[in-house]
Design a protein around this motif. Structure first.
Motif, PDB file in Angstrom:
ATOM      1  N   GLN A   8      30.959  14.379  29.452  1.00 55.16           N
ATOM      2  CA  GLN A   8      31.770  13.265  29.956  1.00 55.16           C
ATOM      3  C   GLN A   8      32.835  12.875  28.927  1.00 55.16           C
ATOM      4  O   GLN A   8      33.979  12.611  29.280  1.00 55.16           O
ATOM      5  N   ASN A   9      32.466  12.846  27.646  1.00 55.76           N
ATOM      6  CA  ASN A   9      33.425  12.512  26.589  1.00 55.76           C
ATOM      7  C   ASN A   9      34.551  13.534  26.519  1.00 55.76           C
ATOM      8  O   ASN A   9      35.714  13.179  26.352  1.00 55.76           O
ATOM      9  N   VAL A  10      34.213  14.805  26.630  1.00 60.10           N
ATOM     10  CA  VAL A  10      35.232  15.853  26.620  1.00 60.10           C
ATOM     11  C   VAL A  10      36.150  15.686  27.823  1.00 60.10           C
ATOM     12  O   VAL A  10      37.373  15.775  27.711  1.00 60.10           O
ATOM     13  N   GLN A  11      35.544  15.413  28.970  1.00 55.41           N
ATOM     14  CA  GLN A  11      36.334  15.234  30.188  1.00 55.41           C
ATOM     15  C   GLN A  11      37.239  14.004  30.073  1.00 55.41           C
ATOM     16  O   GLN A  11      38.405  14.044  30.459  1.00 55.41           O
ATOM     17  N   ASP A  12      36.720  12.897  29.511  1.00 51.58           N
ATOM     18  CA  ASP A  12      37.536  11.692  29.317  1.00 51.58           C
ATOM     19  C   ASP A  12      38.711  11.974  28.391  1.00 51.58           C
ATOM     20  O   ASP A  12      39.837  11.541  28.641  1.00 51.58           O
ATOM     21  N   ALA A  13      38.455  12.692  27.314  1.00 55.15           N
ATOM     22  CA  ALA A  13      39.520  13.021  26.370  1.00 55.15           C
ATOM     23  C   ALA A  13      40.574  13.890  27.033  1.00 55.15           C
ATOM     24  O   ALA A  13      41.772  13.709  26.819  1.00 55.15           O
ATOM     25  N   GLN A  14      40.138  14.821  27.852  1.00 57.01           N
ATOM     26  CA  GLN A  14      41.094  15.671  28.550  1.00 57.01           C
ATOM     27  C   GLN A  14      41.901  14.861  29.557  1.00 57.01           C
ATOM     28  O   GLN A  14      43.101  15.063  29.710  1.00 57.01           O
ATOM     29  N   ASN A  15      41.248  13.933  30.225  1.00 52.15           N
ATOM     30  CA  ASN A  15      41.952  13.088  31.189  1.00 52.15           C
ATOM     31  C   ASN A  15      42.995  12.218  30.504  1.00 52.15           C
ATOM     32  O   ASN A  15      44.039  11.920  31.067  1.00 52.15           O
ATOM     33  N   GLU A  16      42.705  11.788  29.295  1.00 49.96           N
ATOM     34  CA  GLU A  16      43.657  10.971  28.549  1.00 49.96           C
ATOM     35  C   GLU A  16      44.721  11.817  27.874  1.00 49.96           C
ATOM     36  O   GLU A  16      45.609  11.314  27.213  1.00 49.96           O
ATOM     37  N   ASN A  17      44.603  13.107  28.023  1.00 46.60           N
ATOM     38  CA  ASN A  17      45.571  14.040  27.455  1.00 46.60           C
ATOM     39  C   ASN A  17      45.621  13.919  25.934  1.00 46.60           C
ATOM     40  O   ASN A  17      46.675  13.997  25.330  1.00 46.60           O
ATOM     41  N   LEU A  18      44.455  13.692  25.327  1.00 47.73           N
ATOM     42  CA  LEU A  18      44.393  13.554  23.879  1.00 47.73           C
ATOM     43  C   LEU A  18      43.771  14.775  23.208  1.00 47.73           C
ATOM     44  O   LEU A  18      43.975  14.999  22.029  1.00 47.73           O
ATOM     45  N   ALA A  19      42.995  15.517  23.929  1.00 46.88           N
ATOM     46  CA  ALA A  19      42.292  16.644  23.332  1.00 46.88           C
ATOM     47  C   ALA A  19      43.173  17.882  23.324  1.00 46.88           C
ATOM     48  O   ALA A  19      43.939  18.114  24.255  1.00 46.88           O
ATOM     49  N   PRO A  20      43.055  18.698  22.279  1.00 51.96           N
ATOM     50  CA  PRO A  20      43.835  19.930  22.238  1.00 51.96           C
ATOM     51  C   PRO A  20      43.502  20.848  23.406  1.00 51.96           C
ATOM     52  O   PRO A  20      44.311  21.665  23.796  1.00 51.96           O
ATOM     53  N   ASP A  21      42.295  20.715  23.974  1.00 51.18           N
ATOM     54  CA  ASP A  21      41.904  21.553  25.105  1.00 51.18           C
ATOM     55  C   ASP A  21      42.776  21.285  26.323  1.00 51.18           C
ATOM     56  O   ASP A  21      42.801  22.075  27.253  1.00 51.18           O
ATOM     57  N   SER A  22      43.472  20.151  26.333  1.00 52.72           N
ATOM     58  CA  SER A  22      44.276  19.803  27.494  1.00 52.72           C
ATOM     59  C   SER A  22      45.556  20.632  27.570  1.00 52.72           C
ATOM     60  O   SER A  22      46.262  20.580  28.555  1.00 52.72           O
ATOM     61  N   VAL A  23      45.846  21.364  26.515  1.00 51.74           N
ATOM     62  CA  VAL A  23      47.023  22.218  26.504  1.00 51.74           C
ATOM     63  C   VAL A  23      46.665  23.511  27.234  1.00 51.74           C
ATOM     64  O   VAL A  23      45.630  24.117  26.978  1.00 51.74           O
ATOM     65  N   ASN A  24      47.519  23.932  28.127  1.00 52.50           N
ATOM     66  CA  ASN A  24      47.284  25.152  28.892  1.00 52.50           C
ATOM     67  C   ASN A  24      47.772  26.347  28.075  1.00 52.50           C
ATOM     68  O   ASN A  24      48.960  26.497  27.826  1.00 52.50           O
ATOM     69  N   PHE A  25      46.825  27.212  27.671  1.00 52.44           N
ATOM     70  CA  PHE A  25      47.157  28.361  26.840  1.00 52.44           C
ATOM     71  C   PHE A  25      47.289  29.657  27.636  1.00 52.44           C
ATOM     72  O   PHE A  25      47.468  30.715  27.060  1.00 52.44           O
ATOM     73  N   ASP A  26      47.185  29.605  28.930  1.00 49.88           N
ATOM     74  CA  ASP A  26      47.232  30.817  29.748  1.00 49.88           C
ATOM     75  C   ASP A  26      48.540  31.562  29.525  1.00 49.88           C
ATOM     76  O   ASP A  26      49.625  31.014  29.697  1.00 49.88           O
ATOM     77  N   GLY A  27      48.405  32.799  29.110  1.00 50.14           N
ATOM     78  CA  GLY A  27      49.556  33.679  28.964  1.00 50.14           C
ATOM     79  C   GLY A  27      50.428  33.378  27.764  1.00 50.14           C
ATOM     80  O   GLY A  27      51.553  33.860  27.690  1.00 50.14           O
ATOM     81  N   LEU A  28      49.955  32.571  26.810  1.00 51.32           N
ATOM     82  CA  LEU A  28      50.766  32.257  25.637  1.00 51.32           C
ATOM     83  C   LEU A  28      50.352  33.133  24.464  1.00 51.32           C
ATOM     84  O   LEU A  28      49.177  33.454  24.281  1.00 51.32           O
ATOM     85  N   SER A  29      51.322  33.488  23.637  1.00 53.29           N
ATOM     86  CA  SER A  29      51.019  34.253  22.425  1.00 53.29           C
ATOM     87  C   SER A  29      50.416  33.312  21.396  1.00 53.29           C
ATOM     88  O   SER A  29      50.436  32.091  21.554  1.00 53.29           O
ATOM     89  N   ASP A  30      49.908  33.878  20.322  1.00 60.91           N
ATOM     90  CA  ASP A  30      49.309  33.060  19.266  1.00 60.91           C
ATOM     91  C   ASP A  30      50.340  32.102  18.663  1.00 60.91           C
ATOM     92  O   ASP A  30      50.038  30.938  18.393  1.00 60.91           O
ATOM     93  N   ALA A  31      51.547  32.556  18.453  1.00 57.88           N
ATOM     94  CA  ALA A  31      52.604  31.713  17.885  1.00 57.88           C
ATOM     95  C   ALA A  31      52.931  30.565  18.842  1.00 57.88           C
ATOM     96  O   ALA A  31      53.139  29.420  18.413  1.00 57.88           O
ATOM     97  N   ALA A  32      52.952  30.851  20.109  1.00 58.06           N
ATOM     98  CA  ALA A  32      53.239  29.811  21.095  1.00 58.06           C
ATOM     99  C   ALA A  32      52.100  28.804  21.148  1.00 58.06           C
ATOM    100  O   ALA A  32      52.326  27.596  21.314  1.00 58.06           O
ATOM    101  N   LYS A  33      50.868  29.304  20.998  1.00 58.45           N
ATOM    102  CA  LYS A  33      49.711  28.405  20.980  1.00 58.45           C
ATOM    103  C   LYS A  33      49.794  27.462  19.778  1.00 58.45           C
ATOM    104  O   LYS A  33      49.560  26.261  19.896  1.00 58.45           O
ATOM    105  N   VAL A  34      50.137  28.024  18.623  1.00 53.01           N
ATOM    106  CA  VAL A  34      50.269  27.211  17.407  1.00 53.01           C
ATOM    107  C   VAL A  34      51.380  26.173  17.598  1.00 53.01           C
ATOM    108  O   VAL A  34      51.217  24.999  17.260  1.00 53.01           O
ATOM    109  N   ALA A  35      52.490  26.597  18.148  1.00 57.39           N
ATOM    110  CA  ALA A  35      53.609  25.672  18.372  1.00 57.39           C
ATOM    111  C   ALA A  35      53.200  24.560  19.336  1.00 57.39           C
ATOM    112  O   ALA A  35      53.532  23.383  19.130  1.00 57.39           O
ATOM    113  N   GLU A  36      52.481  24.927  20.376  1.00 55.03           N
ATOM    114  CA  GLU A  36      52.029  23.934  21.358  1.00 55.03           C
ATOM    115  C   GLU A  36      51.066  22.938  20.712  1.00 55.03           C
ATOM    116  O   GLU A  36      51.151  21.733  20.938  1.00 55.03           O
TER     117      GLU A  36
END
Length: 179
Positions: A8-36
């Protein structure tokens, strides 16, 4: 049960857009992930600094209000004492002639006035200066008079003394002003 809370805490953090997991990494290179992630870090850091600055401003405003309340707490009491000091000053202007008792009373009144003034000063209260030019911020002009000894706008006579407490007008001085 603790697994549910953690999820629930992970889900709340994602809903608040505060957790790094909320960033969509699909199809991104490592450099793009770091930049994001760096962008997300910068965004969160900015939010933190803004929230902290807002908290500090609220704290400062609260301290100022607290100081103001303390500074002006005695204002009503001081205002109530003004007629007393006025009456004492009128009594001090009495001319006792040769009456020894009246001279002693006048001396006592003058001592009392001085004690009042010292007490007033101790608590941030002072008389308004009435020498010189009329200032509508601290003077109340009740008469305009012709005077050869004063230039236009100068205070000619003081009808009632005015007082300031901690930089704030407690009572304006009532004066007559030259035409």
């Amino acid at each position: 049960m603790s697994e549910e809370i953690k999820e629930q805490n992970v889900q709340d953090a994602q809903n608040e857009n505060l957790a790094p997991d909320s960033v969509n990494f699909d199809g991104l290179s490592d450099a793009a992930k770091v930049a994001e992630l760096e962008n997300k870090l910068n965004e969160l850091t900015d939010k933190y600094y803004r929230a902290n600055a807002e908290f500090e401003n609220i704290k400062k405003r609260f301290e100022k209000e607290k100081t103001d309340i303390a500074s002006y707490a005695n204002e009503k009491f001081a205002r109530d004492l003004l007629p007393v000091i006025d009456a004492l000053e009128i009594a001090a202007n009495f001319d006792p002639d040769d009456d020894e008792f009246a001279k002693n009373v006048k001396e006592g009144v003058l001592i009392t006035i001085n004690q009042f003034k010292k007490c007033f000063e101790k608590h941030g209260m002072s008389e308004i200066d009435t020498s010189g030019e009329f200032d509508p911020n601290v003077h109340n002009a009740v008469l305009r008079v012709d005077s050869e000894d004063h230039t236009s706008g100068q205070i000619v006579q003081v009808m009632q003394k005015g007082y300031i407490i901690n930089g704030r007008v407690l009572r304006p001085a009532m004066v007559s002003v030259a035409n």
